[in-house]
Design a protein around this motif. Structure first.
Motif, PDB file in Angstrom:
ATOM      1  N   LEU A  64       7.620-106.772 -21.376  1.00 59.80           N
ATOM      2  CA  LEU A  64       6.401-107.459 -21.789  1.00 59.80           C
ATOM      3  C   LEU A  64       5.183-106.936 -21.023  1.00 59.80           C
ATOM      4  O   LEU A  64       4.064-106.955 -21.538  1.00 59.80           O
ATOM      5  CB  LEU A  64       6.558-108.962 -21.603  1.00 59.80           C
ATOM      6  CG  LEU A  64       7.664-109.581 -22.471  1.00 59.80           C
ATOM      7  CD1 LEU A  64       7.760-111.073 -22.252  1.00 59.80           C
ATOM      8  CD2 LEU A  64       7.433-109.281 -23.949  1.00 59.80           C
ATOM      9  N   ALA A  65       5.406-106.464 -19.795  1.00 59.62           N
ATOM     10  CA  ALA A  65       4.311-105.854 -19.047  1.00 59.62           C
ATOM     11  C   ALA A  65       3.855-104.554 -19.720  1.00 59.62           C
ATOM     12  O   ALA A  65       2.656-104.275 -19.824  1.00 59.62           O
ATOM     13  CB  ALA A  65       4.737-105.585 -17.606  1.00 59.62           C
ATOM     14  N   LEU A  66       4.807-103.758 -20.189  1.00 52.40           N
ATOM     15  CA  LEU A  66       4.454-102.508 -20.870  1.00 52.40           C
ATOM     16  C   LEU A  66       3.736-102.791 -22.183  1.00 52.40           C
ATOM     17  O   LEU A  66       2.821-102.065 -22.575  1.00 52.40           O
ATOM     18  CB  LEU A  66       5.710-101.676 -21.114  1.00 52.40           C
ATOM     19  CG  LEU A  66       6.332-101.036 -19.870  1.00 52.40           C
ATOM     20  CD1 LEU A  66       7.630-100.328 -20.222  1.00 52.40           C
ATOM     21  CD2 LEU A  66       5.353-100.073 -19.208  1.00 52.40           C
ATOM     22  N   GLN A  67       4.155-103.851 -22.879  1.00 51.09           N
ATOM     23  CA  GLN A  67       3.448-104.229 -24.110  1.00 51.09           C
ATOM     24  C   GLN A  67       1.994-104.567 -23.802  1.00 51.09           C
ATOM     25  O   GLN A  67       1.064-104.112 -24.485  1.00 51.09           O
ATOM     26  CB  GLN A  67       4.132-105.429 -24.763  1.00 51.09           C
ATOM     27  CG  GLN A  67       3.416-105.918 -26.029  1.00 51.09           C
ATOM     28  CD  GLN A  67       4.074-107.161 -26.605  1.00 51.09           C
ATOM     29  OE1 GLN A  67       5.225-107.488 -26.298  1.00 51.09           O
ATOM     30  NE2 GLN A  67       3.333-107.870 -27.445  1.00 51.09           N
ATOM     31  N   SER A  71      -1.847-102.721 -24.637  1.00 50.12           N
ATOM     32  CA  SER A  71      -3.029-103.427 -25.141  1.00 50.12           C
ATOM     33  C   SER A  71      -4.225-103.284 -24.209  1.00 50.12           C
ATOM     34  O   SER A  71      -5.363-103.497 -24.618  1.00 50.12           O
ATOM     35  CB  SER A  71      -2.702-104.915 -25.326  1.00 50.12           C
ATOM     36  OG  SER A  71      -1.693-105.082 -26.292  1.00 50.12           O
ATOM     37  N   THR A  72      -3.980-102.929 -22.949  1.00 48.67           N
ATOM     38  CA  THR A  72      -5.059-102.719 -21.988  1.00 48.67           C
ATOM     39  C   THR A  72      -5.757-101.380 -22.207  1.00 48.67           C
ATOM     40  O   THR A  72      -6.979-101.272 -22.063  1.00 48.67           O
ATOM     41  CB  THR A  72      -4.497-102.742 -20.556  1.00 48.67           C
ATOM     42  OG1 THR A  72      -3.841-103.983 -20.327  1.00 48.67           O
ATOM     43  CG2 THR A  72      -5.593-102.561 -19.518  1.00 48.67           C
ATOM     44  N   ALA A 124      10.286 -99.222 -25.431  1.00 48.15           N
ATOM     45  CA  ALA A 124       9.306 -98.236 -25.875  1.00 48.15           C
ATOM     46  C   ALA A 124       8.527 -98.738 -27.089  1.00 48.15           C
ATOM     47  O   ALA A 124       7.303 -98.554 -27.179  1.00 48.15           O
ATOM     48  CB  ALA A 124      10.004 -96.919 -26.213  1.00 48.15           C
ATOM     49  N   SER A 125       9.223 -99.396 -28.014  1.00 43.10           N
ATOM     50  CA  SER A 125       8.558 -99.921 -29.211  1.00 43.10           C
ATOM     51  C   SER A 125       7.545-101.003 -28.846  1.00 43.10           C
ATOM     52  O   SER A 125       6.451-101.067 -29.425  1.00 43.10           O
ATOM     53  CB  SER A 125       9.600-100.486 -30.180  1.00 43.10           C
ATOM     54  OG  SER A 125      10.471 -99.476 -30.632  1.00 43.10           O
ATOM     55  N   LEU A 126       7.890-101.846 -27.879  1.00 41.22           N
ATOM     56  CA  LEU A 126       6.945-102.880 -27.446  1.00 41.22           C
ATOM     57  C   LEU A 126       5.725-102.253 -26.779  1.00 41.22           C
ATOM     58  O   LEU A 126       4.599-102.739 -26.940  1.00 41.22           O
ATOM     59  CB  LEU A 126       7.630-103.861 -26.499  1.00 41.22           C
ATOM     60  CG  LEU A 126       8.610-104.841 -27.150  1.00 41.22           C
ATOM     61  CD1 LEU A 126       9.367-105.628 -26.082  1.00 41.22           C
ATOM     62  CD2 LEU A 126       7.892-105.799 -28.099  1.00 41.22           C
ATOM     63  N   GLY A 127       5.922-101.186 -26.010  1.00 40.67           N
ATOM     64  CA  GLY A 127       4.780-100.501 -25.408  1.00 40.67           C
ATOM     65  C   GLY A 127       3.849 -99.923 -26.455  1.00 40.67           C
ATOM     66  O   GLY A 127       2.628-100.065 -26.366  1.00 40.67           O
ATOM     67  N   LEU A 128       4.418 -99.266 -27.471  1.00 38.18           N
ATOM     68  CA  LEU A 128       3.596 -98.720 -28.556  1.00 38.18           C
ATOM     69  C   LEU A 128       2.956 -99.834 -29.374  1.00 38.18           C
ATOM     70  O   LEU A 128       1.802 -99.706 -29.810  1.00 38.18           O
ATOM     71  CB  LEU A 128       4.465 -97.839 -29.459  1.00 38.18           C
ATOM     72  CG  LEU A 128       4.951 -96.526 -28.844  1.00 38.18           C
ATOM     73  CD1 LEU A 128       5.966 -95.849 -29.753  1.00 38.18           C
ATOM     74  CD2 LEU A 128       3.769 -95.587 -28.574  1.00 38.18           C
ATOM     75  N   PHE A 132      -1.215-100.128 -30.164  1.00 39.69           N
ATOM     76  CA  PHE A 132      -1.882-100.289 -31.453  1.00 39.69           C
ATOM     77  C   PHE A 132      -2.465-101.688 -31.622  1.00 39.69           C
ATOM     78  O   PHE A 132      -3.480-101.865 -32.299  1.00 39.69           O
ATOM     79  CB  PHE A 132      -0.905 -99.960 -32.583  1.00 39.69           C
ATOM     80  CG  PHE A 132      -0.523 -98.508 -32.622  1.00 39.69           C
ATOM     81  CD1 PHE A 132      -1.473 -97.526 -32.836  1.00 39.69           C
ATOM     82  CD2 PHE A 132       0.798 -98.118 -32.410  1.00 39.69           C
ATOM     83  CE1 PHE A 132      -1.127 -96.176 -32.857  1.00 39.69           C
ATOM     84  CE2 PHE A 132       1.153 -96.775 -32.436  1.00 39.69           C
ATOM     85  CZ  PHE A 132       0.189 -95.802 -32.658  1.00 39.69           C
ATOM     86  N   ALA A 133      -1.848-102.691 -30.976  1.00 40.58           N
ATOM     87  CA  ALA A 133      -2.410-104.040 -31.026  1.00 40.58           C
ATOM     88  C   ALA A 133      -3.765-104.085 -30.332  1.00 40.58           C
ATOM     89  O   ALA A 133      -4.694-104.766 -30.790  1.00 40.58           O
ATOM     90  CB  ALA A 133      -1.443-105.038 -30.384  1.00 40.58           C
ATOM     91  N   GLY A 134      -3.887-103.363 -29.217  1.00 40.30           N
ATOM     92  CA  GLY A 134      -5.172-103.312 -28.519  1.00 40.30           C
ATOM     93  C   GLY A 134      -6.267-102.710 -29.370  1.00 40.30           C
ATOM     94  O   GLY A 134      -7.433-103.114 -29.301  1.00 40.30           O
ATOM     95  N   MET A 135      -5.920-101.726 -30.196  1.00 35.91           N
ATOM     96  CA  MET A 135      -6.887-101.126 -31.111  1.00 35.91           C
ATOM     97  C   MET A 135      -7.181-102.064 -32.278  1.00 35.91           C
ATOM     98  O   MET A 135      -8.323-102.257 -32.675  1.00 35.91           O
ATOM     99  CB  MET A 135      -6.360 -99.795 -31.638  1.00 35.91           C
ATOM    100  CG  MET A 135      -6.146 -98.740 -30.577  1.00 35.91           C
ATOM    101  SD  MET A 135      -5.695 -97.130 -31.258  1.00 35.91           S
ATOM    102  CE  MET A 135      -7.274 -96.638 -31.977  1.00 35.91           C
ATOM    103  N   GLN A 136      -6.113-102.661 -32.819  1.00 36.16           N
ATOM    104  CA  GLN A 136      -6.278-103.469 -34.021  1.00 36.16           C
ATOM    105  C   GLN A 136      -7.176-104.674 -33.799  1.00 36.16           C
ATOM    106  O   GLN A 136      -8.005-105.011 -34.638  1.00 36.16           O
ATOM    107  CB  GLN A 136      -4.910-103.941 -34.535  1.00 36.16           C
ATOM    108  CG  GLN A 136      -5.018-104.816 -35.775  1.00 36.16           C
ATOM    109  CD  GLN A 136      -3.700-105.443 -36.167  1.00 36.16           C
ATOM    110  OE1 GLN A 136      -3.057-105.005 -37.100  1.00 36.16           O
ATOM    111  NE2 GLN A 136      -3.291-106.475 -35.448  1.00 36.16           N
TER     112      GLN A 136
END
Length: 421
Positions: A64-67, A71-72, A124-128, A132-136
């Motif tokens: 969850l930290a990588l996710q 977003s950061t 890895a999927s949560l990090g990616l 993209f969530a940070g951009m969206q």
């Protein structure tokens, strides 16, 4: 055409297209949030990672930290990409589509990979997903601010999240009773994430029906390093926004407790598929019903009141879990956390839209979201370390301290943004 005439024409188009754009955002948000809530609720993903990792609290915190780290890193990039554009919807379709592919990867990893390999694929999927969530969020909030007047945002947010909460609760109930299995299996979680992908993808397709107006002015185009370099001066010019950014980051640190509520409660009541379904439903229904209250309160009194009310409720629910882990007490706690999380989320996002001129909105969103997600990246990692070394109780007490500090700063230094206009 004079500047004033162009602005009046722009506002007239916003009002003319408001009924259509309101409905489009409502349906898009309902479908999209249903899918993403199944990923972001503090039940399914933490339990999924705990299962894949063989019971590692640190793995839950790390994932969850990588996710949140993802977003950061990207809101300022997104702000730089859309700040000078007259239309931002195409960028939203691209980033939103990439985000949904990451949810699909969560499902496919469980279906097709060995459990030890699936853990790394999921992390890895949560990090990616976070990248993209940070951009969206920058793109979509910029679009929302363009087409939905401030007087209608509370109503839209409340109704959209209300409908999303109902559908999320139904899917969570179905998933918990018929898909997860007893005990919950990797394949069961994968089916839930596959449903999430389908719902969010349908919502993104619906968003293409938005009628996006062309604003009379946009910010001048800058290189990314120039825009980042302007941030300190930008914050010095607006101390109220600066204090809001800090307050939001402090309260976001309270997210360190989110993945550990279910793990702490599960130590005494178990983590069966039925229990996960009941707690997810309690969480989502509370968020659902509270949206009507939060939305009405925001339209009447502003999002600052919603921000403070939700943080106080979050503190109370966290402390309540320390007092009792009886089955029904845990359900009540998850009701409080669900309502608090929803109020905090909609208040934090919408307050950012109200501080300055429209041309500066993408930059404000980039600054506020990057700061909050930086805290969100540190929070679960710190929570995982505290849980491993000192126990879950230390995580909850630390989260309460951060929440209290953020609320106090907002009370003392950030007046209602609508009073500035």
């Amino acid at each position: 055409m004079t500047d004033n005439t162009a602005e009046l024409a722009y506002q007239a188009q916003v009002q003319r297209d408001l009924p259509r754009n309101f409905v489009v955002h409502l349906v898009h948000g309902m479908l999209g949030q249903t899918g993403f809530r199944l990923v972001n609720t503090p039940t399914f993903v933490p339990a999924y990672i705990l299962l894949l990792s063989g019971g590692s609290d640190f793995a839950v915190g790390l994932a969850l930290a990588l996710q949140a780290l993802g977003s950061t890193l990207t809101p300022m990039i997104s702000a730089n990409l859309v700040g000078h554009r007259q239309r931002v919807l195409p960028m939203g379709i691209v980033t939103g589509g990439a985000m949904r592919l990451c949810v699909l990867a969560l499902a496919l990893a469980g279906f097709f990979l060995p459990q030890n390999v699936a853990l790394y694929a999921v992390i890895a999927s949560l990090g990616l997903f976070g990248l993209f969530a940070g951009m969206q969020i920058v793109v979509f909030q910029t679009l929302l601010a363009k087409v939905i007047p401030v007087s209608n945002r509370g109503k839209l947010t409340g109704l959209r999240n209300f409908l999303a909460g109902i559908t999320t609760a139904l899917v969570a109930w179905y998933g918990g009773h018929y898909l997860l299995g007893e005990p919950p299996s990797v394949i069961g979680y994968s089916w839930i994430f596959l449903i999430s992908f389908g719902l969010t993808s349908a919502g993104l397709l619906f968003l293409a029906l938005v009628r996006e107006p062309v604003p009379p002015t946009v910010a001048a185009r800058q290189r990314l390093w120039q825009q980042i370099g302007s941030v300190p001066h930008f914050l010095r010019q607006d101390p109220q926004f600066r204090h809001y950014v800090v307050a939001r980051a402090l309260t976001t640190m309270g997210r360190m407790a989110l993945p550990f509520y279910i793990l702490y409660a599960g130590a005494s009541i178990g983590l069966s598929g039925q229990t996960l379904a009941v707690l997810t439903i309690a969480f989502t229904l509370a968020a659902t019903l509270s949206n009507l209250v939060w939305g009405a309160l925001a339209d009447r009194s502003g999002f600052r009141v919603v921000f403070l009310g939700s943080v106080l409720l979050w503190i109370a629910a966290t402390l309540a879990l320390l007092l009792s882990r009886e089955y029904w007490a845990v359900i009540v706690v998850f009701v409080g956390i669900g309502a608090a999380q929803e109020g905090f989320r909609i208040a934090a996002m919408n307050m950012t839209l109200e501080f300055g001129h429209r041309d500066q909105l993408p930059l404000r969103l980039g600054i506020a979201n990057s700061s909050a997600e930086a805290a969100g990246a540190l929070a679960p990692l710190l929570g995982g370390i505290l849980a491993t070394l000192l126990g879950y109780e230390s995580v909850f007490l630390a989260a309460t301290a951060f929440l209290s500090a953020g609320a106090l700063l907002l009370i003392l230094r950030v007046p209602e943004p609508r009073q500035r206009h």
